[in-house]
Each structure stands twice: as C-alpha cells, then as structure tokens.
Write a protein that holds these residues in place. Structure first.
Motif, PDB file in Angstrom:
ATOM      1  N   ARG A  20       4.750   1.096   3.523  1.00 11.81           N
ATOM      2  CA  ARG A  20       3.574   0.056   3.354  1.00 11.81           C
ATOM      3  C   ARG A  20       2.957  -1.150   2.663  1.00 11.81           C
ATOM      4  N   TRP A  21       3.651  -0.039   1.402  1.00 18.00           N
ATOM      5  CA  TRP A  21       2.841  -0.691   0.202  1.00 18.00           C
ATOM      6  C   TRP A  21       3.826  -1.808  -0.549  1.00 18.00           C
ATOM      7  N   TRP A  22       5.711  -1.739  -0.480  1.00 18.16           N
ATOM      8  CA  TRP A  22       6.530  -2.622  -0.466  1.00 18.16           C
ATOM      9  C   TRP A  22       6.829  -3.980  -0.145  1.00 18.16           C
ATOM     10  N   GLY A  23       5.549  -3.632   1.392  1.00 15.58           N
ATOM     11  CA  GLY A  23       5.288  -4.863   2.716  1.00 15.58           C
ATOM     12  C   GLY A  23       4.608  -5.384   2.582  1.00 15.58           C
ATOM     13  N   ASP A  24       3.444  -4.917   1.814  1.00 17.71           N
ATOM     14  CA  ASP A  24       2.369  -5.101   1.139  1.00 17.71           C
ATOM     15  C   ASP A  24       2.031  -6.872   0.494  1.00 17.71           C
ATOM     16  N   VAL A  25       3.487  -6.253  -0.982  1.00 15.02           N
ATOM     17  CA  VAL A  25       3.421  -6.962  -1.851  1.00 15.02           C
ATOM     18  C   VAL A  25       4.556  -7.442  -1.584  1.00 15.02           C
ATOM     19  N   ILE A  26       4.766  -7.328  -0.767  1.00 11.99           N
ATOM     20  CA  ILE A  26       6.372  -9.040  -0.513  1.00 11.99           C
ATOM     21  C   ILE A  26       5.345 -10.463   0.458  1.00 11.99           C
ATOM     22  N   GLU A  28       2.140 -10.350   0.446  1.00 10.53           N
ATOM     23  CA  GLU A  28       1.032 -11.402  -0.400  1.00 10.53           C
ATOM     24  C   GLU A  28       1.609 -12.338  -0.960  1.00 10.53           C
ATOM     25  N   SER A  29       2.832 -11.834  -1.778  1.00  8.80           N
ATOM     26  CA  SER A  29       3.451 -12.587  -2.884  1.00  8.80           C
ATOM     27  C   SER A  29       4.228 -13.437  -2.403  1.00  8.80           C
ATOM     28  N   THR A  30       4.986 -13.427  -1.913  1.00 10.46           N
ATOM     29  CA  THR A  30       5.916 -14.030  -1.083  1.00 10.46           C
ATOM     30  C   THR A  30       5.351 -15.268   0.500  1.00 10.46           C
ATOM     31  N   PHE A  31       4.375 -14.893   1.657  1.00 12.68           N
ATOM     32  CA  PHE A  31       3.942 -15.345   2.226  1.00 12.68           C
ATOM     33  C   PHE A  31       2.753 -16.210   1.734  1.00 12.68           C
ATOM     34  N   TYR A 220      13.429 -21.192  -5.024  1.00  9.85           N
ATOM     35  CA  TYR A 220      12.847 -22.189  -6.177  1.00  9.85           C
ATOM     36  C   TYR A 220      11.572 -22.314  -6.752  1.00  9.85           C
ATOM     37  N   GLN A 221      11.220 -21.551  -8.043  1.00  5.75           N
ATOM     38  CA  GLN A 221      10.311 -22.303  -8.821  1.00  5.75           C
ATOM     39  C   GLN A 221       9.077 -20.700  -8.279  1.00  5.75           C
ATOM     40  N   HIS A 222       9.569 -19.971  -7.097  1.00  3.06           N
ATOM     41  CA  HIS A 222       8.593 -18.425  -6.558  1.00  3.06           C
ATOM     42  C   HIS A 222       9.108 -16.948  -8.035  1.00  3.06           C
TER      43      HIS A 222
END
Length: 253
Positions: A20-26, A28-31, A220-222
């Motif tokens: 859940r933690w990894w999923g939330d971080v992903i 929040e950051s990527t999408f 790119y640029q992420h």
C-alpha cells in the motif's frame, strides 16, 4: 499453532503495508504529479534519516559482539573466542564469495542508477536520431538506449541479491552451531540474520524499481527518487556487510 498464526498474520500485515505504501508513493508521484521538488527534497532527507536509524541498529549489535568477545579474551588465557565447543565458519569460503557477490552487485546498481538518470534526461521522442546509440547489435533512439541498460543492470543486481540470500541460507544450514549456542551464536545469527532481512527488502525495492522502469515510470524529465532511494539503500546493505565480514567472520574466526 497459535504462534504460527500470529507470525503469518504479522508478515501478512507487513506485506500489505509495504504494498500500500509503495502503491501510494507511485500514484502520487507518477500519476498525480504531487511530488514537487520540495516534496522530493523532504523525502530524501527522511530517507537519509531512516538509513541513519538503521545504521545505529547495527551499531548496537556490533557493540554486543565486541563487548562479549573482548570480555572473554580479557580473562588472561581462561576465556576463549569463539567459546569452547563452537567452531566458527571459515571466512575464506562461502563468506568470501558472498562478499564478492554483494560488492559486485553494488557496481551494477550504480550502473543502473546512472542509466535511469540519463534515461530521465533524454526524450523518448527523438525523430531526428540525435541521441541514437548502438547496444548489443541494435540501434536505440532517445532514452530507450538508457532504459534498456537500466533494465539489464538492474536485473543483474536483483539476481545477485537473490543469489546472496541463497548462499546465506546454505551457510546457515551447514553451520555447526545455532543461535542458542553461546553468545557467539546469538550475535552471529542476529547480525547476519538482520542483514539478510535487509538484503531481501533491498531486493524487493529494486524489483519494484525494475517494474517501474519497464512501465516507463522514470520518463523524460520525471524525477527518479525511487531509484535514488533504492541505490542508497543497497549501498548501505553493501557497507554493513563489509563490516559484518571483517568483524564477525575474519576477526571473530
């Protein structure tokens, strides 16, 4: 039976929390794009403090080992280290191979980190071929060249981490003593066991990064904070093992 149920429940809860933690971080950051430069800076500081707390955890275990060993050796010929009846593991066989495997994996994770950084700086849409490069007989344009290098080097690191864990398990099986055999056995299995748990966690961390790189999350640029944190964590695991090998295996032997 009851203890087994509690153990299974505890591990299941830890696994659910990590996912859940990894999923939330992903997400929040990527999408969602919530990880601004300030947020990423705070995440970096927080992760470094986490690594520092882990370092002090191992310091306490090393302190216990030194305190016990020097106490035995200070008895003017009466004490023995390792204690009588305990035959320590030869440091020049499996432990030496484990050291080579883990130190080598640190080189590959550096390669992966550099490739992911370069991948994040080069656009995938390179119609003019200004950034085209040849790798393993194929021509890659844009950031795809660095993405492939990152996938390969990160995959090698993960395989080496799994191999290290397998070697450690084999060493445990072949050891002539257990965690109940004197303070030497307790200190040995606590130190190497906790380090092994960190290797497993680091391997999972790197596996998540490999999947994210495969899915173009480090585009790119992420920013690539996930890969940065995984690399720092893996180098911490490498460094701790160097101390474990030098102190527990060589000096303890």
């Amino acid at each position: 039976m009851l203890v087994g149920c509690f153990l299974l429940g505890s591990f299941s809860l830890i696994a659910l929390t990590a996912v859940r933690w990894w999923g939330d971080v992903i997400v929040e950051s990527t999408f969602l794009g919530n990880h601004t430069s300030l947020v990423v800076l705070n995440l970096k500081y927080g992760f470094w403090f986490f690594v520092l707390s882990e370092a002090f955890l191992f310091v306490s275990f090393f302190w216990a080992f030194f305190n016990s060993s020097i106490g035995e050796l200070s008895q003017q010929g009466v004490g023995h280290w390792p204690p009588l009846g305990v035959k320590s593991i030869c440091p020049w066989k499996v432990p030496a191979l484990n050291t080579a495997v883990l130190v080598g994996s640190g080189l590959f994770v550096n390669w992966a980190h550099g490739a992911v950084k370069a991948h994040g700086l080069v656009s995938m849409d390179d119609s003019k071929g200004n950034n085209s490069k040849v790798f393993m007989g194929r021509v890659y344009t844009g950031g795809e060249y660095w993405r492939i290098q990152g996938l390969i080097s990160l995959g090698i690191t993960i395989v080496l981490g799994i191999f290290f864990t397998w070697l450690q398990a084999t060493e445990y099986y072949m050891a002539s003593y257990t965690i109940a055999d004197s303070v030497f056995g307790s200190a040995f299995f606590i130190l190497t066991g906790f380090h092994g748990a960190h290797v497993i966690a680091g391997t999972l961390f790197l596996t998540v990064c490999w999947v994210r790189l495969y899915l173009y999350h480090f585009s790119y640029q992420h920013h690539h904070f996930g890969m940065y944190a995984a690399t720092i964590y893996w180098h911490f695991v490498d460094l701790v093992w160097v101390f474990v090998y030098g102190i527990i295996y060589i000096w303890g032997h």
